[in-house]
Design a protein around this motif. Structure first.
Motif, PDB file in Angstrom:
ATOM      1  N   GLU A  35       0.849  -1.178   0.000  1.00 26.25           N
ATOM      2  CA  GLU A  35       0.000   0.000   0.000  1.00 26.25           C
ATOM      3  C   GLU A  35       0.889   1.233   0.000  1.00 26.25           C
ATOM      4  O   GLU A  35       1.810   1.347   0.813  1.00 26.25           O
ATOM      5  CB  GLU A  35      -0.931   0.022   1.216  1.00 26.25           C
ATOM      6  CG  GLU A  35      -1.883   1.205   1.198  1.00 26.25           C
ATOM      7  CD  GLU A  35      -2.900   1.154   2.320  1.00 26.25           C
ATOM      8  OE1 GLU A  35      -4.091   1.064   2.025  1.00 26.25           O
ATOM      9  OE2 GLU A  35      -2.459   1.199   3.497  1.00 26.25           O
ATOM     10  N   THR A  38       0.182   8.886  -1.799  1.00 34.31           N
ATOM     11  CA  THR A  38       0.657   9.838  -2.795  1.00 34.31           C
ATOM     12  C   THR A  38       0.711  11.249  -2.219  1.00 34.31           C
ATOM     13  O   THR A  38      -0.122  11.628  -1.400  1.00 34.31           O
ATOM     14  CB  THR A  38      -0.259   9.856  -4.038  1.00 34.31           C
ATOM     15  OG1 THR A  38      -1.565  10.280  -3.644  1.00 34.31           O
ATOM     16  CG2 THR A  38      -0.334   8.486  -4.689  1.00 34.31           C
ATOM     17  N   VAL A  53      -3.856  -3.677  -9.341  1.00 33.58           N
ATOM     18  CA  VAL A  53      -3.981  -2.388  -8.673  1.00 33.58           C
ATOM     19  C   VAL A  53      -5.391  -2.202  -8.142  1.00 33.58           C
ATOM     20  O   VAL A  53      -6.366  -2.458  -8.849  1.00 33.58           O
ATOM     21  CB  VAL A  53      -3.640  -1.236  -9.651  1.00 33.58           C
ATOM     22  CG1 VAL A  53      -3.774   0.119  -8.972  1.00 33.58           C
ATOM     23  CG2 VAL A  53      -2.259  -1.417 -10.243  1.00 33.58           C
ATOM     24  N   GLN A  54      -5.483  -1.749  -6.893  1.00 35.02           N
ATOM     25  CA  GLN A  54      -6.764  -1.362  -6.311  1.00 35.02           C
ATOM     26  C   GLN A  54      -6.675   0.140  -6.037  1.00 35.02           C
ATOM     27  O   GLN A  54      -5.991   0.577  -5.114  1.00 35.02           O
ATOM     28  CB  GLN A  54      -7.049  -2.139  -5.032  1.00 35.02           C
ATOM     29  CG  GLN A  54      -8.442  -1.891  -4.491  1.00 35.02           C
ATOM     30  CD  GLN A  54      -8.700  -2.686  -3.231  1.00 35.02           C
ATOM     31  OE1 GLN A  54      -7.930  -2.608  -2.276  1.00 35.02           O
ATOM     32  NE2 GLN A  54      -9.765  -3.450  -3.235  1.00 35.02           N
ATOM     33  N   LEU A  55      -7.359   0.907  -6.879  1.00 37.38           N
ATOM     34  CA  LEU A  55      -7.327   2.359  -6.761  1.00 37.38           C
ATOM     35  C   LEU A  55      -8.246   2.833  -5.640  1.00 37.38           C
ATOM     36  O   LEU A  55      -9.148   2.104  -5.220  1.00 37.38           O
ATOM     37  CB  LEU A  55      -7.721   2.986  -8.098  1.00 37.38           C
ATOM     38  CG  LEU A  55      -6.713   2.742  -9.226  1.00 37.38           C
ATOM     39  CD1 LEU A  55      -7.288   3.163 -10.563  1.00 37.38           C
ATOM     40  CD2 LEU A  55      -5.402   3.459  -8.950  1.00 37.38           C
ATOM     41  N   PRO A  56      -8.039   4.037  -5.135  1.00 39.82           N
ATOM     42  CA  PRO A  56      -8.847   4.549  -4.026  1.00 39.82           C
ATOM     43  C   PRO A  56     -10.341   4.524  -4.351  1.00 39.82           C
ATOM     44  O   PRO A  56     -10.749   4.860  -5.466  1.00 39.82           O
ATOM     45  CB  PRO A  56      -8.372   6.000  -3.881  1.00 39.82           C
ATOM     46  CG  PRO A  56      -7.036   6.036  -4.510  1.00 39.82           C
ATOM     47  CD  PRO A  56      -7.056   5.013  -5.591  1.00 39.82           C
ATOM     48  N   GLU A  58     -12.225   2.029  -4.821  1.00 36.52           N
ATOM     49  CA  GLU A  58     -12.648   0.872  -5.607  1.00 36.52           C
ATOM     50  C   GLU A  58     -12.449  -0.401  -4.800  1.00 36.52           C
ATOM     51  O   GLU A  58     -11.576  -0.483  -3.944  1.00 36.52           O
ATOM     52  CB  GLU A  58     -11.867   0.805  -6.922  1.00 36.52           C
ATOM     53  CG  GLU A  58     -12.140   2.005  -7.818  1.00 36.52           C
ATOM     54  CD  GLU A  58     -11.514   1.872  -9.190  1.00 36.52           C
ATOM     55  OE1 GLU A  58     -11.066   0.767  -9.553  1.00 36.52           O
ATOM     56  OE2 GLU A  58     -11.473   2.885  -9.896  1.00 36.52           O
ATOM     57  N   TRP A  61      -9.818  -5.267  -8.082  1.00 39.67           N
ATOM     58  CA  TRP A  61      -8.436  -5.138  -8.534  1.00 39.67           C
ATOM     59  C   TRP A  61      -8.438  -5.088 -10.055  1.00 39.67           C
ATOM     60  O   TRP A  61      -9.130  -5.867 -10.713  1.00 39.67           O
ATOM     61  CB  TRP A  61      -7.615  -6.332  -8.062  1.00 39.67           C
ATOM     62  CG  TRP A  61      -7.430  -6.365  -6.579  1.00 39.67           C
ATOM     63  CD1 TRP A  61      -8.287  -6.904  -5.662  1.00 39.67           C
ATOM     64  CD2 TRP A  61      -6.338  -5.842  -5.833  1.00 39.67           C
ATOM     65  NE1 TRP A  61      -7.785  -6.746  -4.395  1.00 39.67           N
ATOM     66  CE2 TRP A  61      -6.581  -6.104  -4.470  1.00 39.67           C
ATOM     67  CE3 TRP A  61      -5.160  -5.177  -6.190  1.00 39.67           C
ATOM     68  CZ2 TRP A  61      -5.702  -5.727  -3.462  1.00 39.67           C
ATOM     69  CZ3 TRP A  61      -4.281  -4.810  -5.185  1.00 39.67           C
ATOM     70  CH2 TRP A  61      -4.557  -5.070  -3.845  1.00 39.67           C
ATOM     71  N   PHE A  70      -1.466   3.617 -15.204  1.00 34.07           N
ATOM     72  CA  PHE A  70      -2.621   4.047 -14.419  1.00 34.07           C
ATOM     73  C   PHE A  70      -2.249   5.332 -13.697  1.00 34.07           C
ATOM     74  O   PHE A  70      -1.071   5.638 -13.481  1.00 34.07           O
ATOM     75  CB  PHE A  70      -3.099   2.961 -13.452  1.00 34.07           C
ATOM     76  CG  PHE A  70      -2.097   2.510 -12.431  1.00 34.07           C
ATOM     77  CD1 PHE A  70      -2.047   3.089 -11.173  1.00 34.07           C
ATOM     78  CD2 PHE A  70      -1.190   1.491 -12.733  1.00 34.07           C
ATOM     79  CE1 PHE A  70      -1.124   2.662 -10.222  1.00 34.07           C
ATOM     80  CE2 PHE A  70      -0.276   1.051 -11.787  1.00 34.07           C
ATOM     81  CZ  PHE A  70      -0.241   1.643 -10.532  1.00 34.07           C
ATOM     82  N   VAL A  72      -2.947   7.879 -10.338  1.00 33.68           N
ATOM     83  CA  VAL A  72      -3.436   7.948  -8.965  1.00 33.68           C
ATOM     84  C   VAL A  72      -3.449   9.415  -8.546  1.00 33.68           C
ATOM     85  O   VAL A  72      -2.473  10.136  -8.759  1.00 33.68           O
ATOM     86  CB  VAL A  72      -2.542   7.127  -8.009  1.00 33.68           C
ATOM     87  CG1 VAL A  72      -3.141   7.108  -6.618  1.00 33.68           C
ATOM     88  CG2 VAL A  72      -2.344   5.704  -8.526  1.00 33.68           C
ATOM     89  N   GLU A  73      -4.557   9.846  -7.970  1.00 36.77           N
ATOM     90  CA  GLU A  73      -4.703  11.229  -7.543  1.00 36.77           C
ATOM     91  C   GLU A  73      -3.805  11.566  -6.351  1.00 36.77           C
ATOM     92  O   GLU A  73      -3.282  10.672  -5.689  1.00 36.77           O
ATOM     93  CB  GLU A  73      -6.171  11.522  -7.204  1.00 36.77           C
ATOM     94  CG  GLU A  73      -7.102  11.424  -8.398  1.00 36.77           C
ATOM     95  CD  GLU A  73      -6.759  12.389  -9.518  1.00 36.77           C
ATOM     96  OE1 GLU A  73      -6.411  13.555  -9.226  1.00 36.77           O
ATOM     97  OE2 GLU A  73      -6.819  11.975 -10.690  1.00 36.77           O
ATOM     98  N   PHE A  78      -3.293   3.764  -2.274  1.00 39.29           N
ATOM     99  CA  PHE A  78      -3.712   2.733  -3.220  1.00 39.29           C
ATOM    100  C   PHE A  78      -2.906   1.475  -2.952  1.00 39.29           C
ATOM    101  O   PHE A  78      -1.833   1.523  -2.348  1.00 39.29           O
ATOM    102  CB  PHE A  78      -3.552   3.206  -4.671  1.00 39.29           C
ATOM    103  CG  PHE A  78      -2.124   3.411  -5.121  1.00 39.29           C
ATOM    104  CD1 PHE A  78      -1.500   2.465  -5.917  1.00 39.29           C
ATOM    105  CD2 PHE A  78      -1.409   4.551  -4.761  1.00 39.29           C
ATOM    106  CE1 PHE A  78      -0.192   2.649  -6.333  1.00 39.29           C
ATOM    107  CE2 PHE A  78      -0.097   4.745  -5.183  1.00 39.29           C
ATOM    108  CZ  PHE A  78       0.507   3.794  -5.972  1.00 39.29           C
TER     109      PHE A  78
END
Length: 93
Positions: A35, A38, A53-56, A58, A61, A70, A72-73, A78
């Motif tokens: 984990e 950012t 990948v498991q994005l925020p 969501e 995977w 991909f 990521v904000e 994530f």
């Protein structure tokens, strides 16, 4: 100047640089689940292997293969799973 980073007891390593194009890292991951948080928007490209990948926000995977990116904000966490050794390039925007 290059900066070497090591995370998760050495199972994730990267080399960072800052130049006219911005800040970036090139890194590698051993098999495992990690984990990350950012501080900026991150554009992460798999350069070798496959990364789950498991994005925020969501629950599922998503699979990213060599050459896929991909985003990521900023200021989120994530998760990633490496089922094989993986190499990546990360651009910080």
């Amino acid at each position: 100047m290059l900066q070497v980073n090591e995370y998760f007891n050495g199972t994730v390593k990267s080399i960072a640089l800052e130049n006219a194009e911005g800040n970036a890292t090139i890194g590698v991951m051993e098999i495992g689940e990690y984990e990350f948080g950012t501080a900026t928007i991150e554009h992460m490209t798999v350069t070798s292997g496959t990364l789950l990948v498991q994005l925020p926000g969501e629950t599922e995977w998503k699979t990213f293969n060599k050459g896929e990116t991909f985003i990521v904000e900023k200021d989120v966490k994530f998760k990633v799973k490496a089922e094989m050794q993986v190499a990546y390039h990360c651009l910080y925007v």
